[in-house]
Scaffold this active site. Structure first.
Site, PDB file in Angstrom:
ATOM      1  N   GLY A  48      19.552   2.309  -4.641  1.00  0.00           N
ATOM      2  CA  GLY A  48      20.441   1.337  -4.024  1.00  0.00           C
ATOM      3  C   GLY A  48      20.095  -0.113  -4.296  1.00  0.00           C
ATOM      4  O   GLY A  48      20.974  -0.945  -4.525  1.00  0.00           O
ATOM      5  N   THR A  61      15.862  12.760   9.393  1.00  0.00           N
ATOM      6  CA  THR A  61      17.035  12.013   9.846  1.00  0.00           C
ATOM      7  C   THR A  61      17.437  10.961   8.809  1.00  0.00           C
ATOM      8  O   THR A  61      16.607  10.190   8.338  1.00  0.00           O
ATOM      9  CB  THR A  61      16.734  11.322  11.189  1.00  0.00           C
ATOM     10  OG1 THR A  61      16.344  12.300  12.149  1.00  0.00           O
ATOM     11  CG2 THR A  61      17.959  10.572  11.691  1.00  0.00           C
ATOM     12  N   CYS A  80       7.497  -2.065 -10.859  1.00  0.00           N
ATOM     13  CA  CYS A  80       6.810  -0.965 -10.183  1.00  0.00           C
ATOM     14  C   CYS A  80       5.381  -0.803 -10.671  1.00  0.00           C
ATOM     15  O   CYS A  80       4.558  -0.186 -10.011  1.00  0.00           O
ATOM     16  CB  CYS A  80       7.577   0.336 -10.403  1.00  0.00           C
ATOM     17  SG  CYS A  80       9.263   0.288  -9.758  1.00  0.00           S
TER      18      CYS A  80
END
Length: 371
Positions: free
Chosen positions: A199, A236, A316
């Site tokens: 995202g 969740t 990264c």
């Protein structure tokens, strides 16, 4: 400020932020049966529809993760372990993102036979070498769509056709983190069995990822306990992040591809002793340039002082004192690797002439003090 490090992360869009705030109002657990839970579940389903539309797939094949790294790890470990009875040969390339390469290294330690494909000087793999690497016991192939350091586009749309001839049961995974929304990709048309995306590379929030899994693909879940997302990824769901992701996907605008070419040509025309790294078959979002005779880290901070933000490679792993494995695989010299800077773009315009002017001045100043 001129921000040219969008391959590392992008600024969240206004629509994504608004969607996230709205999701905070619907704070119920999406597994709950009351109204707040149902509203949260609707947000998740809405984002699934947006992602599925972008990929031309069914929303039932879309799963959400914490980011591209988890999506890659799930596809690679899950696909390899679930199918090891059919074979233990797996294939990837030497220029993958660390979130692909490191799982392959771990699988190698677990007894899998790994083939790491070379690339040419433009950072593109050979289809002939790929075909020669395939075996009857090959169970998984992972090849990125767009390289995160150079922007070079791999022939991902031709791989499955070759695989059907020599390794018909092998799964094809593609790291699409630098490709999703930016270049055309239809997983079903290309025969891609699993596709990863993130995202925060497309103006959503950090902490949200996508994993497309085609029908019939057998994957062992990596996160268990709870049974969410059809037992594929328990826990969740991050409703706030997923809401922002949906808004970012719906509002994403592709860049003007001439932007990269203009910056490249003006750098070549105004600054001597430079080398462009990567293929002209490029996503249009990344330009990798080696400024010979300097250290890229010094130039990065000199540009930062002038309000221009760039990268020296993959964010990264850029904090590790190791030369770029991508540029190394491409055959670049130590001097070329040491002076390599990555510029990465979005649809937002910037003053190219100003960037080149500052670059020229700072490169010349640094070279005065470096042998």
């Amino acid at each position: 400020m001129i921000y040219l490090d969008n391959a590392s992360t992008t600024k969240p869009s206004e629509a994504a932020v608004k969607a996230a705030i709205n999701a905070c109002e619907n704070f119920g657990n999406p597994s709950s049966l009351h109204r707040l839970g149902i509203n949260a579940e609707k947000i998740i389903n809405g984002t699934k529809e947006s992602v599925a539309r972008k990929l031309s797939v069914d929303k039932k094949n879309i799963y959400f993760t914490s980011g591209g790294t988890e999506s890659n790890n799930t596809a690679i470990f899950g696909g390899a372990f679930a199918n090891k009875k059919r074979g233990k040969h797996i294939i990837t390339t030497k220029i993958e993102h660390p979130s692909v390469l490191e799982p392959f290294c771990i699988l190698e330690q677990e007894g899998f036979d790994v083939t790491y494909l070379d690339c040419d000087s433009d950072g593109i793999i050979s289809l002939d070498r790929f075909e020669n690497a395939l075996r009857p016991d090959t169970v998984l192939v992972s090849v990125m769509m767009v390289n995160n350091e150079t922007g070079s586009v791999q022939p991902f749309n031709k791989l499955k056709t070759i695989m059907k001839e020599k390794s018909p049961l092998a799964y094809l995974h593609c790291d699409g983190v630098q490709a999703f929304c930016k270049i055309d990709c239809n997983p079903k048309k290309c025969g891609i069995d699993m596709l990863s995306a993130s995202g925060h590379k497309i103006h959503a929030l950090k902490g949200t990822g996508i994993l497309y899994i085609a029908d019939g693909v057998n994957i062992r879940p990596m996160i268990n306990g709870g049974g969410q997302q059809k037992n594929m990824r328990s826990g969740t769901e991050n409703v706030v992040g997923i809401a922002a992701l949906g808004a970012a996907v719906d509002g994403y605008q592709r860049i003007n591809y001439s932007k990269r070419s203009e910056l490249k040509n003006k750098i070549l025309s105004n600054i001597d002793r430079v080398k462009i790294n990567g293929s002209d078959n490029n996503s249009g979002y990344v330009l990798n340039v080696s400024f010979l005779g300097i250290k890229a880290e010094i130039l990065l901070h000199a540009l930062e002082a002038k309000g221009i933000f760039v990268s020296t490679g993959s964010a990264c792993s850029s904090n590790k004192p190791m030369p770029s494995h991508v540029l190394t695989a491409m055959g670049c010299t130590r001097e070329e690797i040491g002076g390599a800077v990555r510029f990465s773009f979005t649809s937002e315009d910037f003053d190219i002439d100003e960037v080149v002017s500052v670059l020229k001045k700072e490169v010349e100043n640094i070279r005065k003090y470096v042998r």
